[in-house]
Design an enzyme around this catalytic site. Structure first.
Site, PDB file in Angstrom:
ATOM      1  N   HIS A   1      -7.433  -0.637   4.629  1.00 26.52           N
ATOM      2  CA  HIS A   1      -6.962  -1.132   5.924  1.00 26.52           C
ATOM      3  C   HIS A   1      -6.991  -0.086   7.035  1.00 26.52           C
ATOM      4  O   HIS A   1      -6.640   1.070   6.846  1.00 26.52           O
ATOM      5  CB  HIS A   1      -5.606  -1.830   5.810  1.00 26.52           C
ATOM      6  CG  HIS A   1      -4.431  -0.986   5.430  1.00 26.52           C
ATOM      7  ND1 HIS A   1      -3.613  -0.390   6.366  1.00 26.52           N
ATOM      8  CD2 HIS A   1      -3.878  -0.690   4.229  1.00 26.52           C
ATOM      9  CE1 HIS A   1      -2.615   0.239   5.745  1.00 26.52           C
ATOM     10  NE2 HIS A   1      -2.757   0.082   4.458  1.00 26.52           N
TER      11      HIS A   1
ATOM     12  N   GLU B   1      -2.819  -5.116   7.751  1.00 27.20           N
ATOM     13  CA  GLU B   1      -2.286  -5.041   6.381  1.00 27.20           C
ATOM     14  C   GLU B   1      -0.789  -4.796   6.392  1.00 27.20           C
ATOM     15  O   GLU B   1      -0.038  -5.371   5.599  1.00 27.20           O
ATOM     16  CB  GLU B   1      -2.994  -3.912   5.598  1.00 27.20           C
ATOM     17  CG  GLU B   1      -2.654  -3.899   4.107  1.00 27.20           C
ATOM     18  CD  GLU B   1      -1.413  -3.101   3.727  1.00 27.20           C
ATOM     19  OE1 GLU B   1      -1.000  -3.188   2.560  1.00 27.20           O
ATOM     20  OE2 GLU B   1      -0.845  -2.401   4.582  1.00 27.20           O
TER      21      GLU B   1
ATOM     22  N   ASP C   1      -5.784   1.932  -1.422  1.00 28.46           N
ATOM     23  CA  ASP C   1      -4.606   2.162  -0.594  1.00 28.46           C
ATOM     24  C   ASP C   1      -3.805   3.317  -1.198  1.00 28.46           C
ATOM     25  O   ASP C   1      -4.193   3.867  -2.226  1.00 28.46           O
ATOM     26  CB  ASP C   1      -3.757   0.879  -0.514  1.00 28.46           C
ATOM     27  CG  ASP C   1      -3.005   0.752   0.807  1.00 28.46           C
ATOM     28  OD1 ASP C   1      -2.627   1.791   1.398  1.00 28.46           O
ATOM     29  OD2 ASP C   1      -2.792  -0.383   1.250  1.00 28.46           O
TER      30      ASP C   1
ATOM     31  N   HIS D   1       4.987   6.102   4.927  1.00 32.41           N
ATOM     32  CA  HIS D   1       5.586   5.569   6.166  1.00 32.41           C
ATOM     33  C   HIS D   1       6.479   6.591   6.858  1.00 32.41           C
ATOM     34  O   HIS D   1       7.417   6.223   7.568  1.00 32.41           O
ATOM     35  CB  HIS D   1       6.306   4.230   5.940  1.00 32.41           C
ATOM     36  CG  HIS D   1       5.355   3.101   5.656  1.00 32.41           C
ATOM     37  ND1 HIS D   1       5.717   1.773   5.672  1.00 32.41           N
ATOM     38  CD2 HIS D   1       4.034   3.108   5.351  1.00 32.41           C
ATOM     39  CE1 HIS D   1       4.650   1.017   5.383  1.00 32.41           C
ATOM     40  NE2 HIS D   1       3.625   1.824   5.179  1.00 32.41           N
TER      41      HIS D   1
END
Ligand code: CO
Ligand code: ZN
Length: 330
Positions: free
Chosen positions: A62, A193, A216, A302
């Site tokens: 993504h 995504e 990923d 993240h």
């Protein structure tokens, strides 16, 4: 490859705003594929024809990254915002974010009586240097991505949006490697995504692959007081057995393990308790597909310092060569 990782991880591209990063990726693969197209949602689809004896394989990585979107501008020119994807409030204070036009802002929070407490996202704001709503260079609905620089610590590579620009780099390297795959390969650089595998869902419904493999990042079990998980940095790409959205096709897992073992490529098995990938969308698209995922182990997912190991990236690229140049007989 590290120059490419630096360039792509530092680039702007929150979910829904992938035009710029898509153009960058397109420029890297032009001339290395048989066909190149962009669909209505913005997925970049690169096709490489197989030798006629293989299957129809879709690989997805993504383009998008987590970010924020402006919801309201105060009279004094501060921006309130909401999250795009899985943004953790504890990562926000003091962060810098950048809008598509290059405007950079600083995130801070409202007065916080208890400094050990993290306020929710809607109690944070962005300061772009404006002093009133009228002179604010940003509009409601504009999206920003986080800002941070790529760096290396030996084999460790650190950047914002390693999720999933590292997968995008692997996709680019797979296409540029020069070998002709046995299988018809649809390499999809997918959009949206982080907000629920939306781009890959549309692409997989259209392509209807027999076999779908996502690239990923996944979390690791080697952080201090982190979750217990049998994946470490530097011990090889992780072949996903399960995450919270998908159980990989057991035959495909078995085949990927065998391909890695036969070629002497180190690998790990991933069971991720939270989160999912584009592989889920491919598995459920149309009549369904044989789905799996090769993950790059990554700490601090993240956050602005997502940390991976370059050897896992290199071994992941090697594993795809084994998968794509040999039969997928399950
Ligand atoms: Co993510
Ligand atoms: Zn991801």
């Amino acid at each position: 490859m590290k120059d490419l990782i630096k360039k792509l991880t530092e680039a702007y591209g929150p979910s829904g705003f992938e035009d710029g990063i898509r153009d960058m990726v397109r420029a890297e693969i032009e001339g290395h594929v048989d066909e190149l197209s962009v669909d209505a949602m913005g997925n970049l689809v690169a096709f490489k024809k197989g030798d006629g004896t293989g299957r129809k394989v879709m690989i997805a990585a993504h383009l998008d990254e987590i970010g924020v979107m402006v919801t309201h501008i105060t009279e004094k020119g501060y921006l309130r915002f909401t999250n795009i994807g899985g943004v953790h409030a504890k990562t926000l204070l003091g962060s810098r974010v950048q809008f598509a036009d290059g405007t950079i802002g600083v995130i801070y929070s409202d007065k916080n009586g208890d400094r050990h407490k993290v306020l929710p996202i809607d109690k944070h704001y962005i300061d772009v240097g404006a002093s009133s709503r009228e002179d604010c260079p940003v509009q409601v609905g504009d999206a920003a991505g986080f800002v941070d620089t790529f760096f290396e610590n030996g084999n460790r590579i650190v950047a914002k949006s390693m999720d999933d620009r590292i997968g995008v780099v692997m996709g680019i390297e797979i296409l540029r490697a020069g070998y002709r795959p046995m299988h018809d390969l649809y390499m999809v650089f997918s959009v949206q995504e982080e907000v629920g595998v939306r781009g890959a869902q549309a692409a997989a419904n259209y392509i209807q692959p027999e076999v779908g493999i996502a690239i990923d990042v996944t979390s690791t079990g080697d952080m201090l007081n982190g979750p217990e998980m049998a994946v470490d940095l530097g011990k090889g790409p992780a072949i996903k057995a399960k995450d919270s959205g998908m159980i990989s096709h057991v035959g495909l897992v078995r085949l990927m393990k065998k391909r890695a073992a036969d070629a002497g490529i180190p690998y790990q098995i991933e069971v991720l308790v939270g989160g999912s990938t584009d592989a889920r969308a491919m598995q459920l698209a149309g009549p369904g597909s044989i789905a799996g995922c090769v993950s790059v182990p990554c700490r601090y997912v993240h956050s602005r310092s997502e940390t991976a190991d370059i050897r896992d990236v290199e071994n992941g690229i090697k594993l795809f060569r084994e998968i794509l140049t040999k039969p997928i007989d399950l």
